[in-house]
Each structure stands twice: as C-alpha cells, then as structure tokens.
Design an enzyme around this catalytic site. Structure first.
Site, PDB file in Angstrom:
ATOM      1  N   ASN A   9       0.856  -1.190   0.000  1.00  0.00           N
ATOM      2  CA  ASN A   9       0.000   0.000   0.000  1.00  0.00           C
ATOM      3  C   ASN A   9       0.890   1.238   0.000  1.00  0.00           C
ATOM      4  OD1 ASN A   9      -1.804   2.053   0.555  1.00  0.00           O
ATOM      5  ND2 ASN A   9      -2.292   1.359   2.640  1.00  0.00           N
ATOM      6  N   LYS A  11       0.054   4.255  -0.263  1.00  0.00           N
ATOM      7  CA  LYS A  11      -0.624   5.419   0.337  1.00  0.00           C
ATOM      8  C   LYS A  11      -0.445   6.655  -0.565  1.00  0.00           C
ATOM      9  CE  LYS A  11      -0.155   3.238   4.793  1.00  0.00           C
ATOM     10  NZ  LYS A  11      -0.082   3.338   6.227  1.00  0.00           N
ATOM     11  N   HIS A  94      -9.414   0.821   5.199  1.00  0.00           N
ATOM     12  CA  HIS A  94      -8.131   1.058   5.877  1.00  0.00           C
ATOM     13  C   HIS A  94      -8.364   1.994   7.058  1.00  0.00           C
ATOM     14  CE1 HIS A  94      -4.078   2.443   6.684  1.00  0.00           C
ATOM     15  NE2 HIS A  94      -3.661   1.358   6.054  1.00  0.00           N
ATOM     16  N   GLU A  96      -6.800   4.456   8.132  1.00  0.00           N
ATOM     17  CA  GLU A  96      -6.650   5.893   7.858  1.00  0.00           C
ATOM     18  C   GLU A  96      -7.928   6.459   7.264  1.00  0.00           C
ATOM     19  OE1 GLU A  96      -3.000   5.467   5.650  1.00  0.00           O
ATOM     20  OE2 GLU A  96      -2.007   4.902   7.521  1.00  0.00           O
ATOM     21  N   GLU A 166      -5.035  -5.227  10.788  1.00  0.00           N
ATOM     22  CA  GLU A 166      -4.038  -4.186  10.993  1.00  0.00           C
ATOM     23  C   GLU A 166      -4.325  -3.455  12.308  1.00  0.00           C
ATOM     24  OE1 GLU A 166      -2.208  -2.876   7.014  1.00  0.00           O
ATOM     25  OE2 GLU A 166      -4.040  -1.726   7.246  1.00  0.00           O
ATOM     26  N   GLY A 172       2.564   2.210  10.838  1.00  0.00           N
ATOM     27  CA  GLY A 172       3.494   3.329  10.688  1.00  0.00           C
ATOM     28  C   GLY A 172       4.229   3.709  11.966  1.00  0.00           C
ATOM     29  N   SER A 212       3.622  -2.112  10.468  1.00  0.00           N
ATOM     30  CA  SER A 212       5.076  -2.156  10.672  1.00  0.00           C
ATOM     31  C   SER A 212       5.681  -3.517  10.338  1.00  0.00           C
ATOM     32  CB  SER A 212       5.438  -1.726  12.097  1.00  0.00           C
ATOM     33  OG  SER A 212       5.054  -0.380  12.303  1.00  0.00           O
TER      34      SER A 212
END
Ligand code: PGA
Length: 249
Positions: A9, A11, A94, A96, A166, A172, A212
C-alpha cells in the site's frame, strides 16, 4: 491451500516517475513467483502501473473506491472505473480512511458490494485502536468490523474476500504486533468467519497481517499458522524491502 499474498500500500506517496520506477524495479527483481504480489499505487498512476506490470504475475490494486455506482459525486472513483483500467483489488476500510474520512462499517459494506459487482477483490481491513487493546476490547471491535461489513455476503461472495488485520497502534509506528498477538487475532477472525460461513470457507480465506511489517520481521509473522501474508505500507516503497518480504514465506 490458502493463497500467500504480499500487498504494498503506497498510500499518498510517489509521483508518476517514482511510481513507474518502483513498479519496474519490483518487476525485474527476484520475487517469490508462488506468492500473489499486489502493488497499490495512488489513483492517478493506476493505468500506467497496470501497463508497466502487464504480462507479469504482479497485480494492481486501488486504495479505495466509491460506494456509489456513478453520477454526481465529484472527486469519487467508482469500482467500475477501476475495473476498466485493469485494477483487480481494492483496499476497503483502511484505518486511515476510517479515522480521517469517518468511513463506517455500513458504508464499507456498500463499497464491498460495489467491488464484487465489478469483479474486484476487496482487501477488507480491520483492527483495533491502542485504547481498545488496553481496555481488552480488541476482539469485540474486530468482531463488529467483520460482522457489520461482511456478514451480509453470500458464502460464494465471502470466498472471494481477503482480510487484513491491521492493529492501528502498529501502523506506521515501528511497533509490530508480537507473533502471539498476531496469531491469536488471526485465529479469532478465522473462527468467527467459520461460525457464520463454515470451516471450508473460513479455511480458504487469506488473512494478511499489516502494521510495521518489514523485511526483518516478515518471516516470523508469515510462519504463523493463520497469517497468510502481509499488507505492507512503509516498507513497500523500497523495491528491495518489498521483494525481501515477498520472499519471507
Ligand atoms: P505500515 O502500514 O506497514 O507502514 O505500518 C501498513 C498499512 O497501513 O497498510
């Protein structure tokens, strides 16, 4: 046998030239040909990346799609459009997007329906916040994310879904879920799916770990019985790292 999958991904990173360079470098590398490799660039580069990976086993995915079919939805991109440029996969839900764009499980259910009607394979993301884990509420959160967005599907449709677990606190941050935490949740997800759709379907669905995941820890995570690969963010922006992850099964 479940599919082994590594999805990158990207992003909101790269410009067109960087995106093409990255895709070409991955293509020329010695990646695991028995795994499914999916690269997921930003929208404007999708068509060029589909062309750049033509006649290779590399597949292309999108990071999002609209819940609507078409019409007056300025700025949105439909599943049908994605299908028409050769995209095969779509990340749905996701964290985010859940956090910054307030996407709800109900909207995600609609996006999944759109993907399936347009022959796109959803990579449905679930995962708890740090406070959910601290409050020992993580299984409940994931259970709700799964049931509200996926449990309206028919068994046949469910067979075609990829799930990515996730944990939001791992995305991240450089803090990966421990192998015990990852296996425990992946097994929980599979058992929860089995309760609704039966063992055969639950055992055929690939569940990816994300958060991560990198070239140094992928081997340990991918060796876990219920982890079938990874959804990779930061480490997918370097071809050598992404390819090393693909070789970690
Ligand atoms: P990360 O991101 O690998 O950079 O933690 C994973 C993701 O957001 O899919």
């Amino acid at each position: 046998m479940r599919k082994k999958i590594v999805a990158g991904n990207w992003k909101m990173n790269t410009d067109l030239n960087q995106a093409l360079d990255l895709a070409r470098e991955i293509r020329l590398s010695n990646y695991d040909k028995s795994a499914t490799l999916i690269i997921i660039p930003p929208f404007p580069f999708l068509y060029s990346i589909v062309e750049a990976t033509n006649n290779s086993v590399i597949q292309v995915g999108a990071q999002n799609c609209s819940k609507n079919k078409n019409g007056a939805f300025t700025g949105e991109v439909s599943a049908e459009m994605l299908n028409s440029v050769g995209v095969k996969y779509v990340i749905v839900g996701h964290s985010e997007r859940r956090t910054y764009f307030k996407e709800t499980n109900q909207e995600l259910a609609e996006k999944i329906k759109e993907c399936l009607s347009n022959k796109l394979i959803p990579i449905y993301c679930c995962g708890e916040l740090l406070e959910d884990r601290t409050n020992e509420n993580h299984f409940e959160v994931v259970k709700t994310q799964l049931s509200e967005a996926l449990f309206h599907l028919s068994p046949d449709q469910m067979k075609g879904i990829i799930i990515a677990y996730e944990p939001v606190w791992a995305i991240g941050t450089g803090v990966t879920a421990s192998p015990e935490q990852a296996q425990e949740m992946h097994q929980y997800i599979r058992q929860f799916i089995a309760k609704k759709f039966g063992d055969t379907i639950a055992n055929s669905i690939s569940i990816l770990y994300g958060g991560s995941c990198n070239a140094a820890n992928a081997k340990e995570l991918f060796a876990l019985p219920d982890v079938d690969g990874g959804l990779i963010g930061g480490a997918s922006l370097k071809a050598v790292d992404f390819v090393a992850i693909s070789n970690s099964f």
